[in-house]
Design a protein around this motif. Structure first.
Motif, mmCIF file in Angstrom:
data_model
loop_
_atom_site.group_PDB
_atom_site.id
_atom_site.type_symbol
_atom_site.label_atom_id
_atom_site.label_comp_id
_atom_site.label_asym_id
_atom_site.label_seq_id
_atom_site.Cartn_x
_atom_site.Cartn_y
_atom_site.Cartn_z
ATOM 1 N N CYS A 190 11.575 -23.208 27.909
ATOM 2 C CA CYS A 190 12.737 -22.781 27.117
ATOM 3 C C CYS A 190 12.536 -23.099 25.642
ATOM 4 N N LEU A 191 11.977 -24.260 25.346
ATOM 5 C CA LEU A 191 11.708 -24.614 23.954
ATOM 6 C C LEU A 191 10.623 -23.729 23.358
ATOM 7 N N HIS A 192 9.565 -23.459 24.121
ATOM 8 C CA HIS A 192 8.507 -22.572 23.627
ATOM 9 C C HIS A 192 9.062 -21.189 23.293
ATOM 10 N N ALA A 193 10.003 -20.708 24.100
ATOM 11 C CA ALA A 193 10.600 -19.393 23.830
ATOM 12 C C ALA A 193 11.325 -19.401 22.486
ATOM 13 N N ASP B 252 9.870 -30.657 33.499
ATOM 14 C CA ASP B 252 9.243 -30.510 32.177
ATOM 15 C C ASP B 252 8.808 -29.068 31.931
ATOM 16 N N ALA B 253 8.379 -28.368 32.986
ATOM 17 C CA ALA B 253 7.938 -26.980 32.831
ATOM 18 C C ALA B 253 9.092 -26.097 32.368
ATOM 19 N N ALA C 235 1.444 -29.350 28.155
ATOM 20 C CA ALA C 235 0.935 -28.873 29.445
ATOM 21 C C ALA C 235 1.738 -29.544 30.554
ATOM 22 N N PRO C 236 2.933 -29.046 30.832
ATOM 23 C CA PRO C 236 3.818 -29.698 31.799
ATOM 24 C C PRO C 236 3.198 -29.750 33.198
ATOM 25 N N ARG C 237 3.428 -30.878 33.880
ATOM 26 C CA ARG C 237 2.872 -31.053 35.222
ATOM 27 C C ARG C 237 3.952 -31.384 36.242
#
Length: 243
Positions: A181-184, A175-176, A169-171
């Protein structure tokens, strides 16, 4: 057979020296510096054969050939085809499959006992399905992690070239971007894996420069395979001796 295997990609040219039993040396240089292979090759065994694949265009292929011609026979170039080394190609136009993907599939075929995903994570990320019978059934191509980051920095007004960290949960913006990009990458791989026939031995074979950044976040069975493209080139050269 002593062998030099060369994988010419969009960003880097990777090479390995195989002494007939194991890989004994490896390295890489930027694709734009292909002519420098002449210097690198000075340390390679003179009697070695050369096998290669290339997705970086004819100019790079020509530069590689010119760099090696004084000391080595002409390289054997792997071209995608309908089938070789027990691997069959179900692409609509088999010859249009990237030669590096084809080499990775050839290398993967002896590592998997069930359906598997062959993931090459580099400038682009490819996610390819190789079934238990050795048929390449199809796959995905998406921008790699760094290409995604760069596109956001280039094509948006306020987003930077992020150097953040992965977070559930980037804040912060850095990090977002990195987490997105990694989640993709992870999401594409895991969704593709979910479509494989259920089998306890089904696995994802993960290779490429960005593979170590993706691997810690995967929730599917996987194996890091450092030299998968070079391994495929080796199998091809053994079956079709280049010199």
């Amino acid at each position: 057979m002593k062998l030099i295997a060369i994988d010419a990609g969009n960003t880097r040219i990777k090479w390995g020296v195989h002494d007939g039993a194991a890989w004994v040396a490896s390295g890489a240089l930027p694709t734009g510096d292909a002519a420098r292979l002449r210097e690198v090759a000075a340390g390679w065994p003179h009697e070695a054969c050369v096998v290669a694949c290339n997705v970086a265009g004819l100019a790079v292929e020509s530069a590689i050939g010119s760099a090696l011609e004084e000391r080595f026979p002409a390289p054997l170039w792997l071209r995608s085809s309908a089938g070789v080394c027990g691997v069959r190609n179900a692409y609509e136009q088999p010859a249009s499959l990237g030669a590096d993907r084809w080499a990775a599939l050839i290398g993967a075929q002896v590592l998997a006992s069930a359906d598997c995903l062959v993931v090459c994570a580099g400038t682009a990320t490819t996610v390819d399905w190789l079934d238990a019978g050795g048929t390449f059934r199809g796959g995905l191509i998406l921008p790699g992690i760094d290409l995604m980051r760069a596109s956001l920095a280039r094509d948006t007004a306020q987003l930077p070239l992020a150097e953040g960290h992965f977070s559930a949960a980037p804040r912060n913006t850095m990090d977002a971007i990195v987490s997105g990009c990694l989640h993709a990458q992870i999401g594409a791989i895991e969704r593709m894996f979910a479509g494989l026939p259920p089998h306890p031995q089904a696995i994802c074979l993960l290779t490429g420069g960005a593979a170590p950044r993706i691997a810690p976040h995967l929730l599917i069975p996987f194996k890091l395979t450092e030299n998968l493209v070079l391994d495929g080139l080796l199998r091809f050269a053994v079956a079709h001796p280049p010199c």
